[in-house]
Write a protein that holds these residues in place. Sequence first.
Motif, mmCIF file in Angstrom:
data_model
loop_
_atom_site.group_PDB
_atom_site.id
_atom_site.type_symbol
_atom_site.label_atom_id
_atom_site.label_comp_id
_atom_site.label_asym_id
_atom_site.label_seq_id
_atom_site.Cartn_x
_atom_site.Cartn_y
_atom_site.Cartn_z
ATOM 1 N N VAL A 1 64.957 84.599 94.192
ATOM 2 C CA VAL A 1 64.477 83.649 93.423
ATOM 3 C C VAL A 1 64.615 84.047 92.036
ATOM 4 C CG1 VAL A 1 62.558 82.306 92.789
ATOM 5 C CG2 VAL A 1 63.017 82.862 95.219
ATOM 6 N N ASP A 2 64.389 85.320 91.838
ATOM 7 C CA ASP A 2 64.505 85.884 90.199
ATOM 8 C C ASP A 2 65.972 85.613 89.923
ATOM 9 O OD1 ASP A 2 65.902 88.313 88.968
ATOM 10 O OD2 ASP A 2 64.012 89.016 88.766
ATOM 11 N N GLU A 3 67.018 86.056 90.752
ATOM 12 C CA GLU A 3 68.482 85.658 90.307
ATOM 13 C C GLU A 3 68.572 84.276 90.008
ATOM 14 O OE1 GLU A 3 72.645 87.138 92.073
ATOM 15 O OE2 GLU A 3 71.179 86.495 93.771
ATOM 16 N N ALA A 4 68.183 83.169 90.749
ATOM 17 C CA ALA A 4 68.528 81.960 90.293
ATOM 18 C C ALA A 4 67.731 81.390 89.248
ATOM 19 C CB ALA A 4 67.559 81.008 91.608
ATOM 20 N N LEU A 5 66.571 81.989 88.887
ATOM 21 C CA LEU A 5 65.883 81.785 87.752
ATOM 22 C C LEU A 5 66.792 82.480 86.334
ATOM 23 C CD1 LEU A 5 62.149 82.571 88.777
ATOM 24 C CD2 LEU A 5 63.059 80.507 88.179
ATOM 25 N N GLY A 6 67.320 83.433 86.554
ATOM 26 C CA GLY A 6 67.945 83.823 85.475
ATOM 27 C C GLY A 6 69.287 83.027 85.154
ATOM 28 N N ARG A 7 69.852 82.753 86.198
ATOM 29 C CA ARG A 7 70.918 81.635 85.956
ATOM 30 C C ARG A 7 70.485 80.467 85.277
ATOM 31 N NH1 ARG A 7 72.791 83.187 91.257
ATOM 32 N NH2 ARG A 7 71.801 81.275 92.137
ATOM 33 N N ILE A 8 69.301 79.932 85.707
ATOM 34 C CA ILE A 8 68.823 78.658 85.250
ATOM 35 C C ILE A 8 68.333 79.018 83.525
ATOM 36 C CG2 ILE A 8 66.653 76.892 85.122
ATOM 37 C CD1 ILE A 8 66.390 77.563 88.259
ATOM 38 N N GLY A 9 67.640 79.805 83.438
ATOM 39 C CA GLY A 9 67.379 80.197 81.887
ATOM 40 C C GLY A 9 68.504 80.495 80.937
ATOM 41 N N PRO B 1 64.596 86.547 67.299
ATOM 42 C CA PRO B 1 63.368 87.005 67.960
ATOM 43 C C PRO B 1 63.783 87.723 68.872
ATOM 44 C CG PRO B 1 63.841 84.584 68.593
ATOM 45 C CD PRO B 1 64.948 84.973 67.566
ATOM 46 N N LYS B 2 63.313 89.110 68.865
ATOM 47 C CA LYS B 2 63.315 90.104 69.919
ATOM 48 C C LYS B 2 63.293 89.822 71.236
ATOM 49 C CE LYS B 2 62.880 94.186 66.570
ATOM 50 N NZ LYS B 2 62.184 95.278 66.427
ATOM 51 N N GLU B 3 62.019 88.780 71.521
ATOM 52 C CA GLU B 3 61.802 88.508 72.775
ATOM 53 C C GLU B 3 62.762 87.488 73.475
ATOM 54 O OE1 GLU B 3 59.213 85.874 69.932
ATOM 55 O OE2 GLU B 3 60.013 87.797 69.945
ATOM 56 N N ASP B 4 63.542 86.854 72.688
ATOM 57 C CA ASP B 4 64.543 86.024 73.044
ATOM 58 C C ASP B 4 66.156 86.911 73.503
ATOM 59 O OD1 ASP B 4 62.973 84.040 72.576
ATOM 60 O OD2 ASP B 4 64.451 82.903 71.223
ATOM 61 N N LEU B 5 66.091 88.218 73.470
ATOM 62 C CA LEU B 5 67.265 88.887 73.603
ATOM 63 C C LEU B 5 67.809 88.936 75.197
ATOM 64 C CD1 LEU B 5 66.748 92.158 71.337
ATOM 65 C CD2 LEU B 5 68.626 90.561 71.558
ATOM 66 N N PRO B 6 66.885 88.734 75.957
ATOM 67 C CA PRO B 6 67.230 88.644 77.483
ATOM 68 C C PRO B 6 68.288 87.450 77.665
ATOM 69 C CG PRO B 6 64.893 89.543 77.570
ATOM 70 C CD PRO B 6 65.414 88.967 75.815
ATOM 71 N N LEU B 7 67.673 86.493 77.057
ATOM 72 C CA LEU B 7 68.356 85.044 77.085
ATOM 73 C C LEU B 7 69.706 85.065 76.423
ATOM 74 C CD1 LEU B 7 65.640 82.794 76.353
ATOM 75 C CD2 LEU B 7 66.732 82.627 78.534
ATOM 76 N N LEU B 8 69.747 85.731 75.349
ATOM 77 C CA LEU B 8 71.115 85.897 74.407
ATOM 78 C C LEU B 8 71.863 86.712 75.278
ATOM 79 C CD1 LEU B 8 72.604 85.318 71.927
ATOM 80 C CD2 LEU B 8 71.600 87.443 71.219
ATOM 81 N N ARG B 9 71.385 87.878 75.864
ATOM 82 C CA ARG B 9 72.340 88.900 76.518
ATOM 83 C C ARG B 9 72.979 88.179 77.806
ATOM 84 N NH1 ARG B 9 68.080 93.055 75.341
ATOM 85 N NH2 ARG B 9 68.785 94.128 73.563
ATOM 86 N N ASP C 1 71.297 92.614 86.592
ATOM 87 C CA ASP C 1 70.167 92.204 87.452
ATOM 88 C C ASP C 1 68.933 92.531 86.562
ATOM 89 O OD1 ASP C 1 71.894 91.656 89.585
ATOM 90 O OD2 ASP C 1 71.124 93.423 90.665
ATOM 91 N N ARG C 2 68.795 93.407 85.520
ATOM 92 C CA ARG C 2 67.891 93.826 84.975
ATOM 93 C C ARG C 2 67.657 92.766 83.972
ATOM 94 N NH1 ARG C 2 67.544 99.512 82.109
ATOM 95 N NH2 ARG C 2 67.366 99.925 84.231
ATOM 96 N N THR C 3 68.722 92.066 83.259
ATOM 97 C CA THR C 3 68.735 91.024 82.269
ATOM 98 C C THR C 3 68.374 89.822 82.892
ATOM 99 O OG1 THR C 3 70.506 92.065 80.895
ATOM 100 C CG2 THR C 3 70.102 89.796 80.799
ATOM 101 N N GLY C 4 68.894 89.483 84.038
ATOM 102 C CA GLY C 4 68.369 88.244 84.889
ATOM 103 C C GLY C 4 66.893 88.333 85.159
ATOM 104 N N THR C 5 66.350 89.581 85.357
ATOM 105 C CA THR C 5 65.190 89.523 85.819
ATOM 106 C C THR C 5 64.217 89.403 84.487
ATOM 107 O OG1 THR C 5 65.389 91.060 87.515
ATOM 108 C CG2 THR C 5 63.239 91.162 86.684
ATOM 109 N N ALA C 6 64.647 89.838 83.394
ATOM 110 C CA ALA C 6 63.886 89.841 82.143
ATOM 111 C C ALA C 6 64.030 88.237 81.813
ATOM 112 C CB ALA C 6 64.595 90.500 81.111
ATOM 113 N N VAL C 7 64.992 87.512 82.178
ATOM 114 C CA VAL C 7 65.231 86.094 81.557
ATOM 115 C C VAL C 7 64.117 85.408 82.772
ATOM 116 C CG1 VAL C 7 66.546 84.084 81.981
ATOM 117 C CG2 VAL C 7 67.409 85.990 80.955
#
Length: 818
Positions: A421-429, A642-650, A696-702
């Motif tokens: 589910v985490d993987e799918a959420l990463g793609r969605i975001g 914003p640093k907190e948006d870095l996972p989305l940007l990455r 995977d780590r970036t997707g989890t952060a998203v």
Amino acid sequence: MTALIGIAVVLVAFLVLAYKRAPLWLTSLVVLAGLGYCIAVQGAHWGWGAGALAVLAVLNLKPLRRAIVTGPLFSVFKKITPPMSQTEQEAIDAGTVWWDRDLFSGKPDYNKLHSYPAPKLTAEEEAFLNGPTETLCQMLDDWQITQETKDLPPEVWQFIKDNGFLGMIIKKQFGGKEFSNYAHARVVTKIATRSGSAAVTVMVPNSLGPGELLQHYGTDAQKNYYLPRLAKGLDIPCFALTSPEAGSDAGGIPDYGIVCRGSYTDPRTGEKHDNVLGMRVTWEKRYITLGPVATVLGLAFKLYDPEHLLGDKEDIGITCALIPTNHEGVSIGRRHYPGTATFQNGPNWGKDVFIPMDWIIGGKDYVGQGWRMLVECLSVGRCISLPAMSVASGKLASYTTGAYARIRNQFGMSIGKFEGVDEALGRIGGFTYQMDAAQRLALTALDLGEKPSVLSGILKYHNTERMRKTINDAMDVHAGKAVCTGPRNYLALGYGAIPVAITVEGANILTRSMIIFGQGAIRCHPFVLKEMRAAMGNDGKAFDDAVIGHIGFTVSNAVRALVLGATGAKLAGGGKSGPTAQYYRDITRLSSAFAFLADMGMASLGGSLKFKEKLSARLGDMLSNLYIATASLKKFEDDGAPKEDLPLLRWAVETALFDCQEAMNGFLANHPSGALAWLMRRVVFPFGQSYKPASDRTGTAVAKLLMEPSASRDRLVHYMYRSKDENDAVGVLEHALKAVIETEALEGKLRSAQRKGQLAGITAQDKLDDARSKGLINDIEFAAVQRARRLKREVIMVDDFDPQLAMADSGAIHRKVI
């Protein structure tokens, strides 16, 4: 040996100059000077110098160059360049190029990118979004609209008309709002997060339609009559382009008009006019949005003048006219049923309908100019309407799926913590970030006065495809909650409407395989259009200038691609410092590689590349993903980095870079010439393919960002309609999410007590009561858990219906058995 070293130095100097894109004369002087030194001092054979001198003389002396090189090449080029139809020519000439030209250059100017202003709403536009648009969203019940009434309620139609939703693009002097393109898109986005049918109803009059065409091309009389009526909703417009026999091939429409003299009664005034110059028009159209309720019909048809009443030309070309739908001979058909999106859409037709010349948009001066008019306006509408709806789908999916994944439990923990589910959420975001960023940058171009025809194709294809992927992932995470349709299912109606976005305004297959690169290569390339115009104008001198520049451009990009590939793009400059610095360097590297591959593809395949749609589609994917990556970086900086948006940007940038690389790999793997493909691969990927998809780590952060309230999540879903009503299917999510988060520790404490055998009872409620009675939780904690569990149940419950599936049981949601 020393001579070889000297020649190596000359070669290095040449590579440096090619990398820096030094002019031909300077490169020639340096090469000659270096070879002269090698011959005179190092003892190199004089033949090296003689050969080089001969080649450089041919390249630098224009008369000699034209006689030996570009003249013969020009003769071949004219033969192999495929003829261009009038509609193709007008499509190429329409609109403008902007940031896409930089990406095609192989050397993007990031200072230019970041000098473009961040899109902002005016106070008036912000008030409209927070006022009438918010109210409209509150009035909308998408289940009722799509499944029960099959139309917007009368009060909603009236509210839309009374509050100027149909006149957002119309200038204030005509009673419209005169909103920016950014505001227009945000209004559509917000409505679309509530109801796709309502969003389509609002967006069509504000995009490709009579209002847009009138403002640009209409006569004063046409503007003064129609625009105030369109702005107030007194007239409802539609535009009829697509015919049963001609969909994407607008140049092939069979609808026609014959110039003649005739008589007619104007339905607007009741006045009869005799023996006036006009045309008899015959047409059959379908898929016309708002057609069944329209009062004024925009019509595209081919105009012929066999009696030469207008001039010497018989085949005048595609022409656009405005016809009141109650005009004699106009037949407005019934309705098409576009899936779960029940906006008004249907066919219309007419046979030998006489209309006067002054009903042509722009009047007599604009006969035959219809296709140019349409494609210029289409480049604007395609940047706004469907991309805005795609962004809305991403925002809705991010907001609802993130909350649902945190609220819904399985095996004692939130389903969002399962890696699948985490993987799918990463793609969605991540896809939502890409879609929003891509449209924001294009809207900036529009509000700067550009008409970005290539970017409009990129947005249409890539945003709607990402919408499809995002909603699919959201459906998977929601599982049965999204399968059972009903008033509480906020995803299924959007899922059912995906084909509408994928197919309208040009089917996605066509957009990807023919339009993006086909138009981009000609418009964005610094030399291709010049070469084509030289060939069409038989101008050998202009061709010579263009082709010699083209050769230098290709050589430079080959050198840049090789050097940047071999050094990990460390030599590339520009961009921003900090955590995003390498992304800018990587984009520069891939931009050079893309420009090189594009040139080699055109050189090796010539006009046949037009028909090698799989290859040209991959070239289009390269350009598109470079645009998406840079748009994501621009959005990040515009938001204040914003640093907190870095996972989305990455996630957004790394995925775009990887997709660009994969498109290059596919192009090389399928190029008809294996030897040339091998050579190109050595240049573009000297040490292999180095880009990886987001980790995977970036997707989890998203995923974590989507599963809890935060400023980052708010930015991602900004301009989405967010109901605060606990009885609303979407509105309850935020209440439930906060309640679940607040009681997670308490629920963990209760599970621990149960494992230790400290709680008596069979049901969850029995055990909760026992925990309070034993003092394991106090009354406040007991009430908090009770409320969280009630809200959680309201989120996960689905509708049930009577045996005929006609009426949902509104009380079922509160039914509690266990």
